[in-house]
Write a protein that holds these residues in place. Structure first.
Motif, mmCIF file in Angstrom:
data_model
loop_
_atom_site.group_PDB
_atom_site.id
_atom_site.type_symbol
_atom_site.label_atom_id
_atom_site.label_comp_id
_atom_site.label_asym_id
_atom_site.label_seq_id
_atom_site.Cartn_x
_atom_site.Cartn_y
_atom_site.Cartn_z
ATOM 1 N N TYR A 85 8.226 46.871 114.232
ATOM 2 C CA TYR A 85 9.321 47.843 114.083
ATOM 3 C C TYR A 85 10.375 47.623 115.164
ATOM 4 O O TYR A 85 11.576 47.546 114.866
ATOM 5 N N ASP A 86 9.951 47.522 116.421
ATOM 6 C CA ASP A 86 10.910 47.340 117.511
ATOM 7 C C ASP A 86 11.632 46.004 117.417
ATOM 8 O O ASP A 86 12.828 45.920 117.716
ATOM 9 N N SER A 87 10.927 44.959 117.001
ATOM 10 C CA SER A 87 11.562 43.645 116.866
ATOM 11 C C SER A 87 12.635 43.662 115.781
ATOM 12 O O SER A 87 13.742 43.165 115.988
ATOM 13 N N VAL A 88 12.312 44.232 114.644
ATOM 14 C CA VAL A 88 13.285 44.305 113.546
ATOM 15 C C VAL A 88 14.458 45.200 113.935
ATOM 16 O O VAL A 88 15.618 44.857 113.695
ATOM 17 N N LYS A 89 14.169 46.326 114.562
ATOM 18 C CA LYS A 89 15.237 47.242 114.993
ATOM 19 C C LYS A 89 16.190 46.540 115.970
ATOM 20 O O LYS A 89 17.413 46.646 115.840
ATOM 21 N N ARG A 90 15.632 45.812 116.919
ATOM 22 C CA ARG A 90 16.447 45.095 117.900
ATOM 23 C C ARG A 90 17.299 44.031 117.222
ATOM 24 O O ARG A 90 18.489 43.887 117.515
ATOM 25 N N SER A 91 16.719 43.287 116.285
ATOM 26 C CA SER A 91 17.460 42.231 115.584
ATOM 27 C C SER A 91 18.597 42.806 114.751
ATOM 28 O O SER A 91 19.719 42.285 114.772
ATOM 29 N N VAL A 92 18.328 43.871 114.039
ATOM 30 C CA VAL A 92 19.361 44.499 113.208
ATOM 31 C C VAL A 92 20.472 45.072 114.078
ATOM 32 O O VAL A 92 21.661 44.912 113.780
ATOM 33 N N THR A 93 20.103 45.718 115.174
ATOM 34 C CA THR A 93 21.099 46.283 116.087
ATOM 35 C C THR A 93 21.993 45.185 116.657
ATOM 36 O O THR A 93 23.220 45.326 116.687
ATOM 37 N N PHE A 95 22.613 42.236 115.375
ATOM 38 C CA PHE A 95 23.439 41.695 114.293
ATOM 39 C C PHE A 95 24.633 42.601 114.011
ATOM 40 O O PHE A 95 25.763 42.137 113.896
ATOM 41 N N LEU A 96 24.371 43.915 113.904
ATOM 42 C CA LEU A 96 25.448 44.853 113.590
ATOM 43 C C LEU A 96 26.461 44.951 114.732
ATOM 44 O O LEU A 96 27.667 45.038 114.486
ATOM 45 N N GLU A 97 25.996 44.917 115.972
ATOM 46 C CA GLU A 97 26.925 44.962 117.109
ATOM 47 C C GLU A 97 27.803 43.720 117.145
ATOM 48 O O GLU A 97 29.000 43.810 117.402
ATOM 49 N N ALA A 98 27.215 42.555 116.876
ATOM 50 C CA ALA A 98 27.987 41.310 116.861
ATOM 51 C C ALA A 98 29.011 41.339 115.733
ATOM 52 O O ALA A 98 30.169 40.937 115.920
ATOM 53 N N ARG A 99 28.619 41.838 114.571
ATOM 54 C CA ARG A 99 29.536 41.921 113.431
ATOM 55 C C ARG A 99 30.697 42.864 113.743
ATOM 56 O O ARG A 99 31.857 42.552 113.479
ATOM 57 N N ASP A 100 30.369 44.026 114.313
ATOM 58 C CA ASP A 100 31.417 45.000 114.636
ATOM 59 C C ASP A 100 32.361 44.474 115.711
ATOM 60 O O ASP A 100 33.565 44.724 115.678
ATOM 61 N N LYS A 101 31.823 43.701 116.653
ATOM 62 C CA LYS A 101 32.647 43.128 117.711
ATOM 63 C C LYS A 101 33.631 42.123 117.122
ATOM 64 O O LYS A 101 34.801 42.086 117.490
ATOM 65 N N LYS A 102 33.154 41.315 116.168
ATOM 66 C CA LYS A 102 34.039 40.341 115.519
ATOM 67 C C LYS A 102 35.141 41.044 114.750
ATOM 68 O O LYS A 102 36.296 40.642 114.782
ATOM 69 N N ARG A 103 34.775 42.121 114.055
ATOM 70 C CA ARG A 103 35.782 42.878 113.304
ATOM 71 C C ARG A 103 36.804 43.495 114.241
ATOM 72 O O ARG A 103 38.001 43.476 113.974
ATOM 73 N N ALA A 104 36.331 44.047 115.340
ATOM 74 C CA ALA A 104 37.237 44.682 116.298
ATOM 75 C C ALA A 104 38.181 43.646 116.903
ATOM 76 O O ALA A 104 39.379 43.902 117.060
ATOM 77 N N ASN A 105 37.668 42.473 117.220
ATOM 78 C CA ASN A 105 38.522 41.413 117.762
ATOM 79 C C ASN A 105 39.543 40.952 116.733
ATOM 80 O O ASN A 105 40.691 40.695 117.060
ATOM 81 N N GLY A 106 39.130 40.866 115.484
ATOM 82 C CA GLY A 106 40.046 40.454 114.427
ATOM 83 C C GLY A 106 41.154 41.464 114.217
ATOM 84 O O GLY A 106 42.324 41.102 114.074
#
Length: 119
Positions: A85-93, A95-106
């Motif tokens: 559970y913690d591993s999947v939660k960390r991976s998803v978090t 991924f989503l933070e990296a995606r949001d950062k790319k969108r914000a930079n764009g």
């Protein structure tokens, strides 16, 4: 290490819950394996009657019959569940933070570009 901590916490949680689950599971199993009313092996009328009769004949030790098997099942299972559970939660978090950062930079870059065109 976060993964090791999750594994240890899950294993501890499994051990704690086994203390409660073992007598409950034991009574449930004893009620399930007895035959219907009128048969020789129909000993218990219900869960409370089963608890009372087991305590009377075998004491608290009788309620915890099968405790080792419950621990062998629940300690590693809960440890692995918490770890996964913690591993999947960390991976998803991540991924989503990296995606949001790319969108914000764009978005930030496009507004800067638009402002340059207005001058």
């Amino acid at each position: 290490n976060t993964g090791l901590k999750s594994l240890a916490c899950g294993a501890f949680a499994g051990a704690c819950q086994a203390i409660i689950i073992c007598p409950t599971d034991h009574i449930k199993c004893r009620l399930q394996v007895q035959h219907g009313i009128g048969c020789k092996d129909h000993i218990f009328k219900g869960p409370l009657d089963a608890t009372h009769k087991i305590l009377s004949s075998s004491g608290v030790r009788g309620l915890y019959r099968g405790f080792c098997c419950t621990m062998i099942r629940d300690v590693p299972a809960f440890g692995l569940y918490f770890y996964a559970y913690d591993s999947v939660k960390r991976s998803v978090t991540n991924f989503l933070e990296a995606r949001d950062k790319k969108r914000a930079n764009g978005i930030g870059g496009s507004t800067q570009y638009n402002q340059l065109g207005d001058q």
